[in-house]
Design an enzyme around this catalytic site. Structure first.
Site, PDB file in Angstrom:
ATOM      1  N   LYS A 170       4.584   0.762  10.442  1.00  0.00           N
ATOM      2  CA  LYS A 170       4.698   1.740   9.684  1.00  0.00           C
ATOM      3  C   LYS A 170       4.272   2.989  10.829  1.00  0.00           C
ATOM      4  CE  LYS A 170       3.818   0.415   4.848  1.00  0.00           C
ATOM      5  NZ  LYS A 170       2.577   0.157   3.807  1.00  0.00           N
TER       6      LYS A 170
ATOM      7  N   ARG B  20       5.533 -12.869   9.341  1.00  0.00           N
ATOM      8  CA  ARG B  20       6.366 -11.726   8.779  1.00  0.00           C
ATOM      9  C   ARG B  20       7.720 -11.662   9.678  1.00  0.00           C
ATOM     10  NH1 ARG B  20       4.454  -6.835   8.775  1.00  0.00           N
ATOM     11  NH2 ARG B  20       2.245  -7.335   8.957  1.00  0.00           N
TER      12      ARG B  20
ATOM     13  N   GLU C  30       0.768  -1.182  -0.048  1.00  0.00           N
ATOM     14  CA  GLU C  30       0.066   0.196   0.169  1.00  0.00           C
ATOM     15  C   GLU C  30       0.799   1.177   0.149  1.00  0.00           C
ATOM     16  OE1 GLU C  30      -2.169   0.877   3.501  1.00  0.00           O
ATOM     17  OE2 GLU C  30      -3.565   2.140   2.542  1.00  0.00           O
TER      18      GLU C  30
END
Length: 556
Positions: free
Chosen positions: A271, A261, A35
């Site tokens: 983020k 992850r 994104e």
RNA sequence: AGGGGUGUAGCCAAGCGGUAAGGCAACGGGUUUUGAUCCCGUCAUGCGUAGGUUCGAAUCCUGCCACCCCUGCCA
């Protein structure tokens, strides 16, 4: 020949092997779907290496797709930086860049199909009411009072949503699945919401946007993605992903697979937190060398191959562990050790006067940048009767621990130069050693002293007259806590106050004119890189990439 | 509490019924014109735990425990 042990086949490779063997797929297509709402970090690097790596390994292709379904958070700045980062890492996506927004028309049509099939409805519940109706883990949800609107009414309302006749949040399009499902993501999830925001790609064409769940699998289908790889937290969404593929006329039936992850200790990779570091001015931007962002690591002097090697060393599995940052550092050093040209930089200068050399002696030594790597060339090092060595390399008194150091009566080798012997030293009023007087041993360039008294140590040095000042930005870990991401404390409270220490170093003259982003090993000091933006021959700036490994037995 | 996922050394892991790979870290030793690199060696009688099946179990079965994720009209 000693056969290297084959790298274990991970579970995704296993699935691909089976799909290829069974004829389910004749070629594989993956995608990297960021994104564009922030900069890519080391965790994305793992995903990039996985997805692009799988495509390479199986001679397939990997698409780059910007998952841009939320115009409020996404910006062009990020779509640019993400492309730069992927390319810098050494990967090239297949064909053109894709955007989920390329498929907004098709997605919209599919939403209408669902309404016509009686499988989707416009719900007028407020966000708060929707939450109440959803129930919770132990309580099933209740059906929305708007669940049974007619197809015609839904069509009309959805069209009004699209036309901008409702305020944001006034209503949304939901899919009719099961309000009692133990899987919360199946309790009539929203698939379209109103957002009166300008989209970085589609501008003001739309005021309704599809949700991630409604967009992702179908986008995969449109692009012919065979293996849609994502992280563990999406596992709960897989039934929904499959529901859309089963209930829509899609051109293909892609499948989603989840892996763990990457987490690394002494750093953060969310983020939100990275953004907080940037906005709180704790670091100087997303590409600050202390950031675990790809652009930060680049500026720090990490190389694409080092990062790729690190990612390839990681397991692709379903465990969510935390990798020791030492493992990353190993691969950085490993790559730099093999490829970085060597050079010399004195950080804490101590003048050495070679008394048996003429004051106007000016010799030029031609020194290879890296032994056994002739293609890296060589540079010229001026050698004169006054040189600087590091203060720590001269000891007032000899001791076993300092057997490789320089002291009165002992000899030392000037790296790539001659052997010198210390005769005495001078001190200032504070007792600091200010100068060492030495004599040069003749005929020791490239060979040992003829009298057989070999020096034990080697030191880096630079000619006083020719040395150039350089700003050294010495970076170390941003956090003092191994788990700044952990729940207990605020990550902002475990910042390392010494994560950046600026010093001045004296570099050999050949280094000043080097191009930005050229990495070196300053011998016996560490790996440094000419700063990507601030370095110039007028004002050389080098960033500490990483120090050399240290012999721990000396620290006692 | 319901659902999804995971537990093998300090860290990451392979292993898929035949007797615990590999990498990082650590610790010894050797080489060295970088105390780097390189080389050699050490490092789980043990696989979350308790039972069971089996000639044989990290692998199969059952119970228990721990950790992660899920109740956005974020992704």
């Amino acid at each position: 020949m000693t056969e290297e042990k084959a790298k274990p086949v991970n579970f995704i490779e296993k699935i691909i092997n089976e799909d290829l063997a069974s004829g389910k797929h004749s070629n594989i297509v993956t995608r990297f779907p960021p994104e564009p709402n922030g900069y890519l970090h080391i965790g994305h690097a793992k995903s990039i290496c996985l997805n692009f790596g799988l495509a390479q390994q199986f001679a397939g292709q990997c698409n780059l797709r910007f998952d841009d379904t939320n115009p409020e958070k996404e910006e062009d700045e990020y779509v640019q930086s993400i492309q730069d980062d992927v390319r810098w890492l050494g990967f090239q996506w297949a064909g053109d860049i894709h955007y989920t927004s390329d498929y907004f028309d098709q997605l919209h049509a599919w939403a209408i199909d669902l309404i016509k099939a009686g499988k989707a409805y416009v719900c007028d519940l407020s966000a708060e009411q929707a939450k109440e109706y959803r129930g919770n883990f132990e309580t099933p949800g209740k059906n929305s009072p708007f669940r049974d609107r007619s197809v015609e009414e839904n069509l009309e309302l959805f069209e009004k949503m699209r036309a901008g006749e409702f305020d944001e949040g006034a209503c949304g399009l939901r899919v009719k699945i099961d309000m009692a499902s133990p899987n919360m993501s199946m309790r009539d999830p929203y698939i379209y919401r109103i957002k009166k925001a300008t989209h970085h790609q589609t501008g003001d064409k739309w005021c309704i946007y599809p949700s991630y769940d409604f967009a992702h699998g179908q986008s995969d289908a449109i692009e012919g993605i065979t293996h849609s790889v994502c992280t563990l937290e999406f596992a709960d969404h897989r039934p929904l992903y499959e529901w859309f593929i089963a209930n829509l006329e899609t051109p293909a039936e892609p499948h989603q697979y989840e892996f763990g992850r990457l987490n690394i200790n002494y750093t953060v990779t969310s983020k939100r937190k990275l953004r907080a570091l940037v906005e709180g001015k704790v670091v100087n931007g997303w590409d600050d060398p202390r950031m675990p962002t790809i652009s930060g690591m680049r500026r720090r002097g990490y190389t694409p191959s080092a990062i790729r090697n690190f990612c390839d060393s990681l397991a692709v599995a379903k465990t969510d562990g935390t990798v020791d940052v030492a493992q990353l550092e190993f691969f950085i050093r490993d790559d730099l050790n093999q490829n970085a040209p060597r050079a010399m930089c004195v950080i804490n200068p101590l003048k050495v006067v070679i008394t048996n050399m003429a004051a106007d002696h000016d010799e030029t030594l031609t020194v290879p940048f890296l032994q056994d790597r002739e293609e890296l060339g060589s540079r010229e090092m001026p050698f004169t009767n006054e040189i600087f060595i590091d203060q720590d390399d001269f000891k007032e008194e000899y001791s076993k621990k300092f057997k490789k150091k320089f002291c009165v009566g002992k000899r030392i080798r000037l790296r790539h130069g001659y052997v010198i012997q210390a005769d005495g030293f001078e001190k200032d009023e504070q007792g600091n050693i200010t100068q060492v007087n030495a004599t040069l041993i003749e005929n020791t360039l490239g060979c040992d002293p003829e009298d057989g008294d070999k020096p034990k140590g080697v030191v880096h040095w630079v000619s006083c007259k020719h040395a150039v000042e350089a700003e050294l930005r010495m970076y170390s870990r941003l956090f003092t806590d191994a788990n700044p991401d952990g729940g207990k404390k605020d990550f902002m409270e475990c910042l390392n106050p010494e994560s950046l220490v600026v010093k001045t170093g004296l570099i050999e003259p050949a280094l000043a004119s080097v191009a930005p982003e050229t990495g070196f090993q300053f011998e016996r000091e560490g790996y440094y890189v000419a700063d990507r933006f601030d370095h110039s021959s007028d004002k050389p700036v080098f960033n500490l990439t990483i120090g050399l490994r240290e012999d721990k037995s000396l620290n006692s």
